[in-house]
Design a protein around this motif. Sequence first.
Motif, PDB file in Angstrom:
ATOM      1  N   UNK B 125       0.831  -1.199   0.000  1.00 59.23           N
ATOM      2  CA  UNK B 125       0.000   0.000   0.000  1.00 59.23           C
ATOM      3  C   UNK B 125       0.868   1.252   0.000  1.00 59.23           C
ATOM      4  N   UNK B 126       0.705   2.078  -0.995  1.00 61.50           N
ATOM      5  CA  UNK B 126       1.374   3.379  -1.034  1.00 61.50           C
ATOM      6  C   UNK B 126       0.648   4.307  -0.073  1.00 61.50           C
ATOM      7  N   UNK B 127       1.382   4.992   0.803  1.00 61.66           N
ATOM      8  CA  UNK B 127       0.697   5.857   1.756  1.00 61.66           C
ATOM      9  C   UNK B 127       0.845   7.332   1.443  1.00 61.66           C
ATOM     10  N   UNK B 128       1.785   7.693   0.567  1.00 60.30           N
ATOM     11  CA  UNK B 128       1.833   9.076   0.098  1.00 60.30           C
ATOM     12  C   UNK B 128       0.568   9.285  -0.729  1.00 60.30           C
ATOM     13  N   UNK B 129      -0.156  10.359  -0.468  1.00 57.72           N
ATOM     14  CA  UNK B 129      -1.472  10.470  -1.088  1.00 57.72           C
ATOM     15  C   UNK B 129      -1.389  10.477  -2.606  1.00 57.72           C
ATOM     16  N   UNK B 130      -0.383  11.168  -3.142  1.00 60.97           N
ATOM     17  CA  UNK B 130      -0.228  11.206  -4.596  1.00 60.97           C
ATOM     18  C   UNK B 130       0.071   9.822  -5.156  1.00 60.97           C
ATOM     19  N   UNK B 131       0.966   9.109  -4.491  1.00 68.12           N
ATOM     20  CA  UNK B 131       1.308   7.758  -4.941  1.00 68.12           C
ATOM     21  C   UNK B 131       0.102   6.824  -4.826  1.00 68.12           C
ATOM     22  N   UNK B 132      -0.678   7.042  -3.769  1.00 69.69           N
ATOM     23  CA  UNK B 132      -1.844   6.186  -3.577  1.00 69.69           C
ATOM     24  C   UNK B 132      -2.850   6.394  -4.714  1.00 69.69           C
ATOM     25  N   UNK B 133      -3.046   7.647  -5.087  1.00 67.45           N
ATOM     26  CA  UNK B 133      -3.931   7.952  -6.212  1.00 67.45           C
ATOM     27  C   UNK B 133      -3.466   7.189  -7.455  1.00 67.45           C
ATOM     28  N   UNK B 134      -2.166   7.219  -7.694  1.00 68.24           N
ATOM     29  CA  UNK B 134      -1.641   6.542  -8.883  1.00 68.24           C
ATOM     30  C   UNK B 134      -1.758   5.027  -8.767  1.00 68.24           C
ATOM     31  N   UNK B 135      -1.596   4.531  -7.541  1.00 66.13           N
ATOM     32  CA  UNK B 135      -1.739   3.084  -7.355  1.00 66.13           C
ATOM     33  C   UNK B 135      -3.176   2.659  -7.686  1.00 66.13           C
ATOM     34  N   UNK B 136      -4.131   3.470  -7.253  1.00 72.60           N
ATOM     35  CA  UNK B 136      -5.528   3.143  -7.554  1.00 72.60           C
ATOM     36  C   UNK B 136      -5.791   3.280  -9.055  1.00 72.60           C
ATOM     37  N   UNK B 137      -5.251   4.346  -9.636  1.00 70.76           N
ATOM     38  CA  UNK B 137      -5.506   4.592 -11.056  1.00 70.76           C
ATOM     39  C   UNK B 137      -4.654   3.708 -11.962  1.00 70.76           C
ATOM     40  N   UNK B 138      -3.673   3.036 -11.374  1.00 71.42           N
ATOM     41  CA  UNK B 138      -2.721   2.229 -12.138  1.00 71.42           C
ATOM     42  C   UNK B 138      -2.007   3.075 -13.201  1.00 71.42           C
ATOM     43  N   UNK B 161     -14.599   8.200  -6.149  1.00 71.29           N
ATOM     44  CA  UNK B 161     -16.037   7.917  -6.075  1.00 71.29           C
ATOM     45  C   UNK B 161     -16.378   6.616  -6.790  1.00 71.29           C
ATOM     46  N   UNK B 162     -15.680   6.397  -7.885  1.00 74.07           N
ATOM     47  CA  UNK B 162     -15.943   5.176  -8.639  1.00 74.07           C
ATOM     48  C   UNK B 162     -15.411   3.958  -7.892  1.00 74.07           C
ATOM     49  N   UNK B 163     -14.200   4.090  -7.368  1.00 73.15           N
ATOM     50  CA  UNK B 163     -13.576   2.941  -6.740  1.00 73.15           C
ATOM     51  C   UNK B 163     -14.182   2.611  -5.370  1.00 73.15           C
ATOM     52  N   UNK B 164     -14.454   3.637  -4.555  1.00 74.51           N
ATOM     53  CA  UNK B 164     -14.855   3.366  -3.167  1.00 74.51           C
ATOM     54  C   UNK B 164     -16.344   3.570  -2.919  1.00 74.51           C
ATOM     55  N   UNK B 165     -16.999   4.190  -3.858  1.00 72.62           N
ATOM     56  CA  UNK B 165     -18.430   4.412  -3.752  1.00 72.62           C
ATOM     57  C   UNK B 165     -18.847   4.918  -2.370  1.00 72.62           C
ATOM     58  N   UNK B 166     -18.314   6.034  -1.901  1.00 74.12           N
ATOM     59  CA  UNK B 166     -18.661   6.546  -0.559  1.00 74.12           C
ATOM     60  C   UNK B 166     -20.127   6.986  -0.507  1.00 74.12           C
ATOM     61  N   UNK B 167     -20.676   7.041   0.717  1.00 68.97           N
ATOM     62  CA  UNK B 167     -22.092   7.403   0.866  1.00 68.97           C
ATOM     63  C   UNK B 167     -22.395   8.748   0.216  1.00 68.97           C
ATOM     64  N   UNK B 168     -21.586   9.771   0.606  1.00 68.37           N
ATOM     65  CA  UNK B 168     -21.718  11.056  -0.094  1.00 68.37           C
ATOM     66  C   UNK B 168     -20.506  11.185  -1.013  1.00 68.37           C
TER      67      UNK B 168
END
Lengths: 172, 725
Positions: B125-138, B161-168
Amino acid sequence: MATARSSFESSLEDVGVSVTSVETASFREQLDETVTPPAVGVPLEEAFDEPSLSLADTSVTGDPTPATLREATTGVTGAQLGIGDYGSLALTPTDRASELVSLFVDRHVAVLRESDIVPDMDTAIETVHDEIDRTGHSVILATGPSATADMGALVTGAHGPRDVHVLIVDGE
Amino acid sequence: MATANELRELMRTEGAAVETNTQAFNEGRYESVSDLEEYEELKREARATKEDAIERLPELLDQLTETVEENGGTVYLADDAADANAYIRSVADERDAERVVKSKSMTSEELDVNEALAADGVDVVETDLGEWVLQIADEAPSHIVAPAIHKSRDAIADLFNERFDPETPLETAQELTHFARETLGERILDAEVGLTGANFIAAETGTMALVTSEGNARKTVAATDTHIAVAGVEKIVPTVADFHPFIELIGRSGTGQDITSYVSLLTPPLETPVVDFSDDTTPISAFDADREFHLVLVDNGRLAMREDDQLRETLYCIRCSACSNSCANFQSVGGHAFGGETYSGGIATGWEAGIEGLDVAGEFNDLCTGCTRCVNACPVGIDIPWINTVVRDRRNREREEPAEWLVDGLTPDEEDEGAPLQKRFFGNFETVAKLGSATAPLSNWFADADLSRRLMARLLDIDPRRELPTFERETLVEWFADRESTVSDPERRAVLYPDLYTNHVQVDRGKAAVEVLEALGVDVVVPPVPSSGRAPLSQGMVSTATDHATRVAETLNPHIEAGRDIVVIEPSDYAMFQREYEKFLDEATFTELADGSYEVLEYVYGLLENGADTSALPDVDAEVAYHSHCQQRTLGLEPYTVAVLEDRGYDVSTSDVECCGMAGSFGYKSDYYELSMDVGERLREQLQDDGVRGRPVVASGTSCLEQIDALLERQPRHPVELLVE
Ligand code: SF4
């Protein structure tokens, strides 16, 4: 010393850190006013070798359990140095878990003795170098709250605290 | 190599976000370093520290290994990526790790360690927020410091929103950050292994510096019991005291922050107890600090770079990203085009050449135009354009191109046989220009004829949308030979250097310069002198450029010895004399020419300062817009032109874009025409701003003049032309 302190305070303001100062005698009352409960902390007497800088009889839980730490809003630790030109704090991770207490909370209150304010980064690194060389410790230079711009705009409060307060204990 | 289509697509999809962010970083840098009194001093210190550390690397490596082991950690020196990954996998395996949390590390990107661990079933799991975004987006990082710089807030919100489908649905940067913090916070607490990079490592104490803002590196280390740090061997410096200049420079140079929120100086293993975060009975200090530490030092080509006289400087790089942010081309296309397997921006050419090989570096290194805007920005003073030139030269030599009789006729160059036709054409522009003037106006007609344009497009990839230079039949040297000097009792004596463009194309600015200098009491001569070698150099033809340098010095230095100053109109040629010739000439010859030469407006400024009689110069009360030249600004010469124009009564408004986008032959090439115009657009906007729109435009560089000519209705001129009536 006065100039290092005033430049430190104005640097703190620049990086979004609030500051209050306190006499040793009124430390506990001031601390209570500064924290947002629930608060946890690292016992300060040892770090500073100064019995009056105690968390006893304050609203701050010293040496909490990990679960209490996770529930806490504020974490109180000592800071070993204040760095005038940057408004940075030198935090030493200790075996009393100061690293966890200063990091896993929303608000970090750092207690700093006025005499530990140095004018600039140059001096600070020299001191830190000596300290690390002598003790093999680690030091975190923390400046302002944690922050990120990765989500399209600058946001304070990324993984670490979103709010930092420095409580300066006035010297003789 | 990115094609015109690929570049166009990148500019369309990622260009806007990349431009906004890199420009903000770049402006932040200017602001932040201007507050730093000892900026230049700190840069010198940083440079000296790196030079010394790389020189003593084997010794420091031994010392560091010993110290870390004394501290209770393990050091593994990995030959290459596979070796490093095998070690990291074995550590994760021994720890029975189900999850490895990572803080941002370019070296780990270089290793592709995530894939290696994932193949073993480890959740990385990448924990740097930017890296995490890229990990999700591949997706791959587009910037070495801010990896997701190419993604807008909207794009990130859609992704989450697409990946995690949060309530709001998430929308603001605040909401996105909060969501990421909560989600990642949980995952960090569950992880067994924390993987970090290291910005600097002190051999004396085994202390590493980690420069971050989010606090994720701190958490990654504190919340896990096994810490693996991955770093290139070049990160070692002698002591913690040596961190000092870097701590002050790295944030300022990169994102323009005076200092990032956290600079962790870790001497692992940490004293921090390893706690069970769900325990609600045991006080935290009662937990043990039972920690393991592994330092993986990666060679992967670096030790060979250390032996390479040209690439060695790359190892001084602290990965601050200033050379990306200050680069006009990077601001338009970002690291997905201007980058290799891992690294991006100007210095990526050095890294990729050393780590992956010339082929990978050659894929993108033509995007460096040699404008030098990164040179002063680099905190360790790396000559980044030179590294790009060297790699281009090596690439040229590597490949064989079949000779084409037509172009061979135009580009008779024995030494640089390997360079592709287009590069040889632009590299030998001197021959082209001579032929052009000799046969003008026929040559101009020929150049514009449809058939020959098509031939140029096909053989040389010259973009048909570019206007070609119009050669003058009478060169500046020929014009001058036919006239008498107007100065009888000269204050000073000078050679006006007839650079290629002034001599053959923009002859008017040369004539203006002669008139201005004579009006100020200077005895001027304009002898034939070889061209500076800038054109072949920009194509990576180093030996041809060296030959030019030698011949120029042979011609000009005797004039200097005879008491003449050398005055140069074209800034890119002047920059050759001041910067690049140092690499081509012996020190005495270089210094003589460098010290004896002046940019024309710098020279005029000097004459005015020394009390020259200005009665023959025009006095005006007028407004003008001035675009300086990239290399001229790097040499700190812009203020002279502004001062002279102001002295003559002009109100001067100056542009502050890093480059006009033309950059010599770059903007002519079919692959880069659109990028060149995209970069130029930023200059056009400034020149069309309120209060500037109505002003006549002057510019110092030939390329800039051509570019502005293409961008605006207004015809730009050289500032020296404003000094004649
Ligand atoms: S080459 Fe210089 S400017 Fe570029 S990233 Fe490295 S240190 Fe920074």
